[in-house]
Write an enzyme that holds these catalytic residues in place. Structure first.
Site, PDB file in Angstrom:
ATOM      1  N   ALA A   1       1.282  -7.884 -11.710  1.00 37.12           N
ATOM      2  CA  ALA A   1       1.423  -7.491 -13.115  1.00 37.12           C
ATOM      3  C   ALA A   1       2.893  -7.117 -13.299  1.00 37.12           C
ATOM      4  O   ALA A   1       3.314  -5.994 -13.007  1.00 37.12           O
ATOM      5  CB  ALA A   1       0.504  -6.320 -13.422  1.00 37.12           C
TER       6      ALA A   1
ATOM      7  N   THR B   1       5.597   1.594 -15.447  1.00 37.23           N
ATOM      8  CA  THR B   1       4.749   0.721 -14.618  1.00 37.23           C
ATOM      9  C   THR B   1       3.422   0.469 -15.326  1.00 37.23           C
ATOM     10  O   THR B   1       3.305   0.731 -16.533  1.00 37.23           O
ATOM     11  CB  THR B   1       4.577   1.313 -13.201  1.00 37.23           C
ATOM     12  OG1 THR B   1       3.948   0.342 -12.360  1.00 37.23           O
ATOM     13  CG2 THR B   1       3.742   2.583 -13.203  1.00 37.23           C
ATOM     14  N   ASN B   2       2.429  -0.046 -14.610  1.00 38.45           N
ATOM     15  CA  ASN B   2       1.115  -0.321 -15.202  1.00 38.45           C
ATOM     16  C   ASN B   2       0.029   0.006 -14.181  1.00 38.45           C
ATOM     17  O   ASN B   2       0.337   0.437 -13.074  1.00 38.45           O
ATOM     18  CB  ASN B   2       1.052  -1.780 -15.666  1.00 38.45           C
ATOM     19  CG  ASN B   2       1.348  -2.732 -14.523  1.00 38.45           C
ATOM     20  OD1 ASN B   2       0.627  -2.784 -13.539  1.00 38.45           O
ATOM     21  ND2 ASN B   2       2.455  -3.464 -14.636  1.00 38.45           N
ATOM     22  N   ASP B   3      -1.231  -0.241 -14.556  1.00 38.67           N
ATOM     23  CA  ASP B   3      -2.359   0.197 -13.721  1.00 38.67           C
ATOM     24  C   ASP B   3      -2.706  -0.746 -12.565  1.00 38.67           C
ATOM     25  O   ASP B   3      -3.681  -0.497 -11.862  1.00 38.67           O
ATOM     26  CB  ASP B   3      -3.619   0.345 -14.591  1.00 38.67           C
ATOM     27  CG  ASP B   3      -3.625   1.652 -15.352  1.00 38.67           C
ATOM     28  OD1 ASP B   3      -3.004   2.617 -14.870  1.00 38.67           O
ATOM     29  OD2 ASP B   3      -4.255   1.705 -16.422  1.00 38.67           O
ATOM     30  N   SER B   4      -1.953  -1.821 -12.365  1.00 39.15           N
ATOM     31  CA  SER B   4      -2.324  -2.764 -11.301  1.00 39.15           C
ATOM     32  C   SER B   4      -2.227  -2.094  -9.927  1.00 39.15           C
ATOM     33  O   SER B   4      -1.232  -1.462  -9.603  1.00 39.15           O
ATOM     34  CB  SER B   4      -1.394  -3.975 -11.342  1.00 39.15           C
ATOM     35  OG  SER B   4      -1.581  -4.739 -10.174  1.00 39.15           O
TER      36      SER B   4
END
Ligand code: CTP
Length: 392
Positions: free
Chosen positions: A271, A205-208
């Site tokens: 994102a 995943t990512n930091d969004s």
């Protein structure tokens, strides 16, 4: 922006949650003054509310003790915005008819700024046609009404009438819009970072955080649009927004494509992962004997580009999350994805993702870039939606 917020407490059990709401408004940088009805004081004390608001609380008793000072008029002058929380069926009825028989109803009658109502009551009282008629009349008069939640009531059963969570009330206050500038429009928004499964307990995943996309959905709803939010996030959403929860890029793609035809505007603020594991293991992956591990990834579908190349009447809006060469990269995405508007958003440690403040530049084909000053994500969302409305 600091606002002078008047909090008006009436006599329902949910009044016991108001000190927390007042504290959150103060933490968000606002100044708060509280007024309460005599029956509200049976559920929460004026002393508690005076302590959390750092100001004297207006009650009928002080109005009588200080006749030389017209306290309700002074409070009406001081306020930028009024919130009635909780609003009982009795107070709603009085407000609908313009009655002024206590400090709450008197001050509200003397105030011609924005008035927000948070009804909370027994389900039968809420559904009573008289209450519903009063609500319809209050809306026509310009009052904004937060739909009560369905959940556990003080009566001991689950039904409609429960006061929404304080975080939803905070979003209702923060996203108030003076004009219904998107009335009649259908808006589709994506938010949050997608999660691409490796196995039952791990994902990429990512930091969004989904704060920007959720702010866009809430502000669009507050501006009168019909809104569908397709999200991986858990940010507070206004009850008028239709929420579709998804996890992966593939699920998001499917949900967006299902809602796109009926939308006037599609804003892709999520994102989305560019790559996902070729396959997700059914069982937890085990550590192997080797020191290194390579994952085999495959590209996901570009949702924004799909919309940009298949749109019929829709206005398609994308985001560009960039750590470097912000405008050059964003211009390139605007063209490559056939978007009508692109929001260029710098991201990195302490900026963009998962912050409450954002700073963006708006790009449109054959137009000069338009910088939006750094502001809260809600204020940035309002600026983006006004720009969208101008383009519709
Ligand atoms: N986007 C999308 N589907 C994808 C990837 C991105 O719809 N599979 C959308 C995002 O929602 C955003 C825009 O495309 O509106 C740009 O996303 P961004 O991550 O900035 O760009 P990418 O196209 O992924 O390019 P790169 O990662 O190389 O910067």
């Amino acid at each position: 922006m600091t606002q002078h917020i008047g909090v008006f407490v009436t006599g329902g059990i949910a009044a016991y949650k108001v000190p927390g709401i007042v504290r959150d408004l103060i933490k968000a940088g606002h100044e708060v003054r509280v007024a309460m009805t005599p029956s509200a004081a049976a559920f929460v004390t004026p002393t508690t509310l005076a302590t959390v608001s750092k100001a004297q609380v207006l009650t009928d008793a002080d109005a009588e003790q200080n006749p030389e000072h017209v306290a309700h008029v002074a409070l009406a002058h001081w306020m930028d915005l009024a919130v009635v929380v909780p609003a009982t069926a009795n107070t709603l009825a009085k407000l609908a008819f313009g009655l002024a028989d206590n400090v709450v109803t008197t001050t509200l009658l003397a105030f011609n700024g924005p008035k927000l109502l948070v009804p909370a009551m027994n389900d039968q009282m809420w559904q009573n046609p008289q209450t519903q008629q009063n609500i319809a009349h209050l809306k026509a008069l310009g009052f904004r009404v937060l739909q009560p939640a369905t959940g556990f009531l003080a009566e001991g059963y689950a039904a409609v009438g429960r006061m929404p969570e304080p975080s939803v009330i905070a979003a209702f206050i923060a996203t108030y819009q003076p004009a219904a500038f998107l009335a009649g429009r259908t808006v589709l928004v994506t938010a949050g970072g997608t999660r691409e499964r490796l196995d039952p307990v791990r994902y990429l995943t990512n930091d969004s955080s989904g704060k920007m996309g959720t702010a866009l959905a809430n502000v669009a709803a507050a501006a009168g649009a019909r809104v569908t939010l397709i999200t991986t996030a858990t940010q507070p959403v206004l009850p008028d927004v239709t929420v579709v929860k998804v996890a992966s890029a593939a699920q998001m793609t499917q949900a967006v494509l299902a809602a796109f035809a009926e939308s006037d505007v599609a804003i892709m603020a999520a994102a989305v992962a560019d790559y996902r594991p070729v396959s997700a293991a059914d069982l937890k992956l085990k550590k192997t004997g080797t020191a290194g591990l390579s994952l085999e990834l495959t590209q996901t579908q570009d949702i924004l580009k799909t919309l940009g190349t298949t749109k019929t009447h829709q206005l398609v809006v994308g985001f560009a999350a960039e750590t470097d060469h912000l405008l050059a990269n964003a211009q390139q995405k605007l063209a490559a994805k056939h978007a009508d508007l692109l929001v260029a958003n710098r991201v990195g440690p302490g900026i963009g993702f998962n912050q409450d403040v954002n700073q963006v530049t708006l790009l449109a084909p054959s137009r000069e870039p338009e910088a939006v000053p750094a502001a809260s994500k809600v204020a940035v969302a309002a600026a983006i939606l006004h720009r969208i409305e101008a383009a519709l």
